[in-house]
Motif scaffolding. Sequence first.
Motif, PDB file in Angstrom:
ATOM      1  N   ARG A 420     -44.879 -54.797  23.948  1.00  0.00           N
ATOM      2  CA  ARG A 420     -46.350 -54.394  24.499  1.00  0.00           C
ATOM      3  C   ARG A 420     -46.836 -53.266  23.981  1.00  0.00           C
ATOM      4  N   ASP A 421     -46.024 -52.088  23.660  1.00  0.00           N
ATOM      5  CA  ASP A 421     -46.477 -50.856  23.473  1.00  0.00           C
ATOM      6  C   ASP A 421     -46.415 -50.545  21.886  1.00  0.00           C
ATOM      7  N   HIS A 422     -46.001 -51.208  20.994  1.00  0.00           N
ATOM      8  CA  HIS A 422     -45.639 -51.153  19.810  1.00  0.00           C
ATOM      9  C   HIS A 422     -46.943 -50.375  18.893  1.00  0.00           C
ATOM     10  N   TYR A 423     -47.925 -50.949  19.381  1.00  0.00           N
ATOM     11  CA  TYR A 423     -49.088 -50.527  18.563  1.00  0.00           C
ATOM     12  C   TYR A 423     -49.458 -49.094  18.978  1.00  0.00           C
ATOM     13  N   LYS A 424     -49.050 -48.575  20.042  1.00  0.00           N
ATOM     14  CA  LYS A 424     -49.647 -47.210  20.540  1.00  0.00           C
ATOM     15  C   LYS A 424     -48.851 -46.115  19.618  1.00  0.00           C
ATOM     16  N   PRO A 425     -49.499 -44.939  19.655  1.00  0.00           N
ATOM     17  CA  PRO A 425     -50.893 -44.687  19.963  1.00  0.00           C
ATOM     18  C   PRO A 425     -51.919 -45.066  19.090  1.00  0.00           C
ATOM     19  N   GLN A 426     -53.074 -45.595  19.516  1.00  0.00           N
ATOM     20  CA  GLN A 426     -53.911 -46.122  18.637  1.00  0.00           C
ATOM     21  C   GLN A 426     -55.226 -45.402  18.458  1.00  0.00           C
ATOM     22  N   GLY A 427     -55.248 -44.128  19.145  1.00  0.00           N
ATOM     23  CA  GLY A 427     -56.309 -43.185  19.125  1.00  0.00           C
ATOM     24  C   GLY A 427     -55.627 -41.950  19.738  1.00  0.00           C
ATOM     25  N   PRO A 428     -56.515 -40.722  19.398  1.00  0.00           N
ATOM     26  CA  PRO A 428     -56.109 -39.372  20.026  1.00  0.00           C
ATOM     27  C   PRO A 428     -55.988 -39.371  21.237  1.00  0.00           C
ATOM     28  N   LEU A 474     -51.569 -40.465  11.721  1.00  0.00           N
ATOM     29  CA  LEU A 474     -51.849 -39.573  12.928  1.00  0.00           C
ATOM     30  C   LEU A 474     -50.688 -40.194  14.303  1.00  0.00           C
ATOM     31  N   GLY A 475     -50.715 -41.618  14.103  1.00  0.00           N
ATOM     32  CA  GLY A 475     -49.777 -42.342  15.275  1.00  0.00           C
ATOM     33  C   GLY A 475     -48.353 -42.005  14.804  1.00  0.00           C
ATOM     34  N   VAL A 476     -47.854 -42.120  13.905  1.00  0.00           N
ATOM     35  CA  VAL A 476     -46.573 -41.627  13.341  1.00  0.00           C
ATOM     36  C   VAL A 476     -46.318 -40.224  13.659  1.00  0.00           C
ATOM     37  N   ILE A 477     -47.277 -39.142  13.401  1.00  0.00           N
ATOM     38  CA  ILE A 477     -47.095 -37.783  13.484  1.00  0.00           C
ATOM     39  C   ILE A 477     -46.898 -37.660  15.264  1.00  0.00           C
ATOM     40  N   ARG A 478     -47.566 -38.339  16.163  1.00  0.00           N
ATOM     41  CA  ARG A 478     -47.767 -38.079  17.503  1.00  0.00           C
ATOM     42  C   ARG A 478     -46.406 -38.693  17.942  1.00  0.00           C
ATOM     43  N   LEU A 567     -54.722 -32.848  13.406  1.00  0.00           N
ATOM     44  CA  LEU A 567     -54.232 -32.679  14.620  1.00  0.00           C
ATOM     45  C   LEU A 567     -54.036 -31.390  15.140  1.00  0.00           C
ATOM     46  N   LEU A 568     -53.407 -30.601  14.286  1.00  0.00           N
ATOM     47  CA  LEU A 568     -53.274 -28.989  14.422  1.00  0.00           C
ATOM     48  C   LEU A 568     -54.543 -28.399  14.653  1.00  0.00           C
TER      49      LEU A 568
END
Length: 726
Positions: A420-428, A474-478, A567-568
């Motif tokens: 269910r959640d593997h697409y997350k995070p999809q945005g900031p 950005l998703g990987v980083i978060r 991001l930073l």
Amino acid sequence: MPQLLLELFSEEIPARMQGGAARDLERMAADRLKAAGLTYEALTTFAGPRRLTLVVEGLPAATPDREEELKGPKTSAPEQALEGFLRKTGLTREQLVERDGVFFAMLSSKGQRTADLVPAMVDQIVRGFPWPKSMRWGTGTLRWVRPLKRIVALFDGAVVPFDIDGIASGDVTEGHRFLGSGRPFAVKDFADYRRKLEAEHVLLDAADRRLRILEAAQKVCSNRGLALVDDDGLLDEVAGLAEWPTPILGDMDPQFLDLPPEVVQLSMKVHQKYFAVRDPATHRLAPHFVVVANVEATDGGRALAAGNSRVLSARLNDARFFWDEDRKPGNFDAWLKKLEGVTFHAKLGTMAERVERIAALAREIAPLVGTDPDQAEQAARLAKADLASGMVGEFPELQGIMGGYYARADHGDAVADAVRDHYKPQGPSDAVPTAPLTVAVALADKLDTLVGFFAIDEKPTGSKDPFALRRAALGVIRLVLENDVRFDDFETSIQDWIGEYFAERRALPGFAAADAADFAKLRARPEVADARWVGAEYDSRGVVQALVAHSTPKDILAFFADRLKVLLRDQGKRHDLVDAVFALGDDDLVRIVRRVEALDAFLATDDGANLLAGHRRASNILKAEAKKGELPTGMVQTGLPGQPEAETALAFAVGAARTAVDAALEREDFAAAMTALAGLRAPVDAFFDQVMVNSEVPAERENRLKLLGQVRDVMGRVADFGRIAG
């Protein structure tokens, strides 16, 4: 000062285009006013279902007279140069001024009436308007999003006369299609225009329409003891569908509430533009909906609500059919089989091949995040299966969500949650998964996307990012930062993944069929120019191996660095600090951020700021000396005859700082490393105040250059201070 009012009245403008149209109108009008030399106090645009409106306050009555001096050729220049200058200026030689051996033209022009400039400006805006889609109608050549009907153009209360493809400007507009008087009416200025529109049941400002919808929808819900389900995206959309929005509460068949709530809400939203309603006591969906009408019904909206309820039931019956069909036994195997015929990308193979890559990668990542490799591989294999389901075929927005529902019965909650959640995070603003199994699959999904598209040289360029690689990075980083995921060597890991996925297959999928032009383009890349080739024919495996050995991992790391800066920066951190830390060659994202945070805190202190200045001074001296020859290296001597105390003190301070910094970095205590550097501040200041580096005695000069080199070296263990601005 005078006001300009412009209204472009047409048939219905799609809601999704209205916001962009208002911004485009503002930009185009501002650019053309500036080009005409016109200043103004305020410029505002409005967009609605049938009109675009522009109001410009504080315009001058005319442009100012202009005096301009234009420099020409030298008096000694060839005759042809002078003739060209005369043609450009429209003057004769006698009208030129000679000064210091150069011709000058003195040009003057009278100002123009603003009203005389408006017709050309509006014509350019209308004919060049960048609608995503436009149409022609009748026998004219004009293109507009829908047939253009009227143009209101008033300057200082008077009509500005002009004609665009037979549509004459004037001071007449229309109100609401159904609730208005049905008669066109004249307006005098913006205040009169807005007041009369509202009297004709038209709310001009989208913000007013949104507020009216929200307040009225909440009221009709609260009257029945219900609560509106917030949906800002839907609110924006319906505000563009109605000029006089009127929310009405409708009822739906309660039997549909046994469908997943996401299905019910999406059926309402996508097909019917309805708001969902919930029970405040249980926080679950209630068997009701809110529809926003563009009329005020005499029966309070009962007939409208009943009609919309019938339409919604038909939609939800379709959804129930997909739900029942998708839950039949054996569907996951059938869906995975279907993915073998779905192309992910011509050069990256099918979706089934992508599933295999994600599964293998999830298995590798699993130990890093503390989850079972077998379970991670299983969840990854199921994650994309619902793309072939009936429900996701109808509602692509539900991918992953439906897979989670379908997997829960047979594979357990942990696997279902990962699907269910593997697409997350999809945005900031999207939540970051924290369950280890979900983190493994989510990372594998995003890393496969990044590695694959970088390996085939499909990187984002400028504002274009067709494969959403910036979002994936950005998703990987978060995921990495918020779950404290540690890669021992990220670059090597990326290189290994590329090798496993592509190089061992003899060719990238699709590359085997590449033509000579594709191959020549790849082979010409500088980073693969030194690769070994067999014969004159291309070897796609060789291309891949060259990419593995050279550019791709480094390109991806640089891409991560850019995304991390974004991001930073959004968190208030300086991008130059990220550069200073990345320059060390570290690719552990968690460690990089901790270094940046410690460095940021350190530089905010007096010790940090002054030590940065000292580092800059030392570096400048060393750079200047390096241009003269090789810099001296080796042990710094102390206790020399006549050696200044400040020199000796700095030598001992550098040695102590090196030991403390190395110990702190070993245990990743970056705050302690900065504290150790802070101990250098006073000795460095004293050294520069009391010691002459460029001594006339060669031995002294060499010793002091060694000492400055050691200062730079020990600071460079924490960050590249030379990359820090300020």
